[in-house]
Write a protein that holds these residues in place. Structure first.
Motif, PDB file in Angstrom:
ATOM      1  N   LEU A   1       7.957  -0.367  -7.746  1.00 37.56           N
ATOM      2  CA  LEU A   1       6.869   0.317  -7.059  1.00 37.56           C
ATOM      3  C   LEU A   1       6.270   1.420  -7.912  1.00 37.56           C
ATOM      4  O   LEU A   1       5.058   1.618  -7.940  1.00 37.56           O
ATOM      5  CB  LEU A   1       7.375   0.907  -5.735  1.00 37.56           C
ATOM      6  CG  LEU A   1       8.064  -0.066  -4.769  1.00 37.56           C
ATOM      7  CD1 LEU A   1       8.444   0.661  -3.488  1.00 37.56           C
ATOM      8  CD2 LEU A   1       7.158  -1.241  -4.463  1.00 37.56           C
TER       9      LEU A   1
ATOM     10  N   LEU B   1       3.025   3.536  -6.771  1.00 38.22           N
ATOM     11  CA  LEU B   1       3.430   3.711  -5.380  1.00 38.22           C
ATOM     12  C   LEU B   1       4.792   4.393  -5.344  1.00 38.22           C
ATOM     13  O   LEU B   1       5.767   3.888  -5.906  1.00 38.22           O
ATOM     14  CB  LEU B   1       3.504   2.345  -4.689  1.00 38.22           C
ATOM     15  CG  LEU B   1       3.791   2.316  -3.192  1.00 38.22           C
ATOM     16  CD1 LEU B   1       2.709   3.047  -2.417  1.00 38.22           C
ATOM     17  CD2 LEU B   1       3.888   0.868  -2.707  1.00 38.22           C
ATOM     18  N   THR B   2       4.862   5.548  -4.698  1.00 38.44           N
ATOM     19  CA  THR B   2       6.105   6.306  -4.595  1.00 38.44           C
ATOM     20  C   THR B   2       6.368   6.648  -3.134  1.00 38.44           C
ATOM     21  O   THR B   2       5.482   6.538  -2.284  1.00 38.44           O
ATOM     22  CB  THR B   2       6.033   7.601  -5.420  1.00 38.44           C
ATOM     23  OG1 THR B   2       4.959   8.418  -4.914  1.00 38.44           O
ATOM     24  CG2 THR B   2       5.784   7.302  -6.887  1.00 38.44           C
TER      25      THR B   2
ATOM     26  N   ALA C   1       5.067   7.730   1.920  1.00 37.71           N
ATOM     27  CA  ALA C   1       4.591   7.032   0.720  1.00 37.71           C
ATOM     28  C   ALA C   1       3.320   7.681   0.178  1.00 37.71           C
ATOM     29  O   ALA C   1       2.507   8.246   0.927  1.00 37.71           O
ATOM     30  CB  ALA C   1       4.332   5.567   1.044  1.00 37.71           C
ATOM     31  N   GLN C   2       3.156   7.573  -1.142  1.00 41.59           N
ATOM     32  CA  GLN C   2       1.941   8.028  -1.807  1.00 41.59           C
ATOM     33  C   GLN C   2       1.509   6.979  -2.819  1.00 41.59           C
ATOM     34  O   GLN C   2       2.350   6.343  -3.463  1.00 41.59           O
ATOM     35  CB  GLN C   2       2.159   9.357  -2.528  1.00 41.59           C
ATOM     36  CG  GLN C   2       2.398  10.531  -1.611  1.00 41.59           C
ATOM     37  CD  GLN C   2       2.301  11.861  -2.350  1.00 41.59           C
ATOM     38  OE1 GLN C   2       2.122  11.909  -3.560  1.00 41.59           O
ATOM     39  NE2 GLN C   2       2.425  12.943  -1.610  1.00 41.59           N
ATOM     40  N   LEU C   3       0.204   6.806  -2.952  1.00 43.22           N
ATOM     41  CA  LEU C   3      -0.362   5.895  -3.938  1.00 43.22           C
ATOM     42  C   LEU C   3      -1.236   6.708  -4.878  1.00 43.22           C
ATOM     43  O   LEU C   3      -2.299   7.188  -4.493  1.00 43.22           O
ATOM     44  CB  LEU C   3      -1.183   4.794  -3.265  1.00 43.22           C
ATOM     45  CG  LEU C   3      -1.837   3.767  -4.180  1.00 43.22           C
ATOM     46  CD1 LEU C   3      -0.787   3.030  -4.997  1.00 43.22           C
ATOM     47  CD2 LEU C   3      -2.673   2.780  -3.390  1.00 43.22           C
ATOM     48  N   ARG C   4      -0.752   6.912  -6.097  1.00 46.41           N
ATOM     49  CA  ARG C   4      -1.457   7.743  -7.078  1.00 46.41           C
ATOM     50  C   ARG C   4      -1.788   9.115  -6.491  1.00 46.41           C
ATOM     51  O   ARG C   4      -2.879   9.659  -6.695  1.00 46.41           O
ATOM     52  CB  ARG C   4      -2.744   7.069  -7.548  1.00 46.41           C
ATOM     53  CG  ARG C   4      -2.555   5.747  -8.251  1.00 46.41           C
ATOM     54  CD  ARG C   4      -1.927   5.937  -9.621  1.00 46.41           C
ATOM     55  NE  ARG C   4      -1.794   4.675 -10.338  1.00 46.41           N
ATOM     56  CZ  ARG C   4      -1.176   4.543 -11.500  1.00 46.41           C
ATOM     57  NH1 ARG C   4      -0.617   5.596 -12.077  1.00 46.41           N
ATOM     58  NH2 ARG C   4      -1.083   3.374 -12.089  1.00 46.41           N
TER      59      ARG C   4
ATOM     60  N   LEU D   1      -0.086   8.011   2.017  1.00 45.33           N
ATOM     61  CA  LEU D   1      -0.188   6.853   2.913  1.00 45.33           C
ATOM     62  C   LEU D   1       0.595   7.058   4.199  1.00 45.33           C
ATOM     63  O   LEU D   1       0.393   6.323   5.170  1.00 45.33           O
ATOM     64  CB  LEU D   1       0.334   5.592   2.213  1.00 45.33           C
ATOM     65  CG  LEU D   1      -0.311   5.206   0.882  1.00 45.33           C
ATOM     66  CD1 LEU D   1       0.334   3.925   0.351  1.00 45.33           C
ATOM     67  CD2 LEU D   1      -1.814   5.034   1.031  1.00 45.33           C
TER      68      LEU D   1
ATOM     69  N   PHE E   1       1.276  -3.344   2.265  1.00 47.87           N
ATOM     70  CA  PHE E   1       1.762  -2.213   3.052  1.00 47.87           C
ATOM     71  C   PHE E   1       0.934  -2.093   4.330  1.00 47.87           C
ATOM     72  O   PHE E   1      -0.253  -2.394   4.350  1.00 47.87           O
ATOM     73  CB  PHE E   1       1.731  -0.913   2.242  1.00 47.87           C
ATOM     74  CG  PHE E   1       0.373  -0.535   1.702  1.00 47.87           C
ATOM     75  CD1 PHE E   1      -0.533   0.181   2.470  1.00 47.87           C
ATOM     76  CD2 PHE E   1       0.008  -0.878   0.412  1.00 47.87           C
ATOM     77  CE1 PHE E   1      -1.772   0.538   1.979  1.00 47.87           C
ATOM     78  CE2 PHE E   1      -1.230  -0.532  -0.096  1.00 47.87           C
ATOM     79  CZ  PHE E   1      -2.132   0.183   0.694  1.00 47.87           C
TER      80      PHE E   1
ATOM     81  N   VAL F   1      -0.683  -3.442  -2.999  1.00 45.42           N
ATOM     82  CA  VAL F   1      -0.612  -2.942  -4.366  1.00 45.42           C
ATOM     83  C   VAL F   1      -0.337  -4.119  -5.295  1.00 45.42           C
ATOM     84  O   VAL F   1       0.521  -4.960  -4.991  1.00 45.42           O
ATOM     85  CB  VAL F   1       0.495  -1.879  -4.514  1.00 45.42           C
ATOM     86  CG1 VAL F   1       0.621  -1.440  -5.964  1.00 45.42           C
ATOM     87  CG2 VAL F   1       0.203  -0.688  -3.618  1.00 45.42           C
TER      88      VAL F   1
ATOM     89  N   VAL G   1      -5.194  -2.308  -6.550  1.00 50.72           N
ATOM     90  CA  VAL G   1      -4.995  -2.451  -5.112  1.00 50.72           C
ATOM     91  C   VAL G   1      -5.962  -3.506  -4.594  1.00 50.72           C
ATOM     92  O   VAL G   1      -6.966  -3.822  -5.232  1.00 50.72           O
ATOM     93  CB  VAL G   1      -5.209  -1.123  -4.360  1.00 50.72           C
ATOM     94  CG1 VAL G   1      -4.177  -0.083  -4.770  1.00 50.72           C
ATOM     95  CG2 VAL G   1      -6.629  -0.593  -4.573  1.00 50.72           C
TER      96      VAL G   1
END
Length: 219
Positions: free
Chosen positions: A27, A32-33, A49-52, A56, A77, A86, A95
């Motif tokens: 991920l 994606l973290t 969650a975070q995307l860049r 989220l 997701f 993703v 994405v």
């Protein structure tokens, strides 16, 4: 290796993949973290969650098996406010099909109250923006709330994703490269005296047509 041996190896690989915990799905390589990752690749959950850097929230996540045959990891997701997928390839990623609303607080150095995505997608191949689509609406926040909503359609310009957003007197151009570097230009024309003081205090500079703000950084 015989056909029977190849089939056995393929089935073994699928069996191992089915047991793979979601936290080992690469991920982070896709930007994606999360604070916590639970479940397996077919039915997992990401907490905070975070995307860049975009929040989220808590989302369900699952791997799509068919794209793996073409060398693409596609992790879908689903959350209360946002859904999409993703993508990760050997030479890039992005994405796909992002729909919903995010409340980022800030984006690329600017105060942003909300971001609305309508089937937004972008795919980087190597250092090049290969494809993009959809629609994005940005609601300015903080000291820029008076600007209101800006709407636009993304496009690829060589190596960069370009997101040109506009309203009646305002234009925002956001350029993002494959490595996460960005450049933002926000221009407001025919600024009234009532707005001018607040925008100058927010970091805008005078231009022949009004005021403009420029910032660079990395997501």
């Amino acid at each position: 290796m015989t056909g029977r041996s190849i089939a056995f190896v393929a089935l073994l690989a699928l069996a191992l993949l089915a047991l793979l915990p979601l936290r080992f799905a690469g991920l982070g390589d896709a930007g994606l973290t999360a604070q916590a990752v639970t479940g397996d690749v077919w039915s997992g959950r990401l907490t905070a969650a975070q995307l860049r850097g975009l929040p989220l929230g808590d989302v369900e996540a699952r791997l799509a098996p068919l794209p793996l045959l073409g060398g693409t990891v596609r992790l879908a997701f689903f959350g209360p406010a946002i859904a999409g997928a993703v993508l990760r390839h050997s030479d890039g990623g992005g994405v796909s099909g992002v729909r919903g609303r995010l409340l980022p607080g800030r984006l690329a150095g600017l105060p942003v109250a909300s971001l609305d995505f309508d089937d937004f997608s972008v795919d980087f191949r190597g250092a090049t923006c290969a494809s993009t689509g959809g629609r994005v609406t940005l609601q300015a926040g903080g000291g820029l709330a008076r600007i209101g909503s800006l709407v636009g359609t993304p496009r690829c310009d060589g190596p960069a994703l370009v997101l040109p957003l506009a309203a009646d007197r305002t234009r925002l151009d956001l350029r993002i490269s494959a490595d996460g570097r960005y450049r933002v230009t926000l221009a407001v024309d025919d600024v009234g005296e009532g707005d001018r003081t607040g925008l100058l205090a927010a970091g805008f500079q005078p231009t022949p047509r009004g005021l403009a703000f420029n910032v660079e950084g990395r997501l």
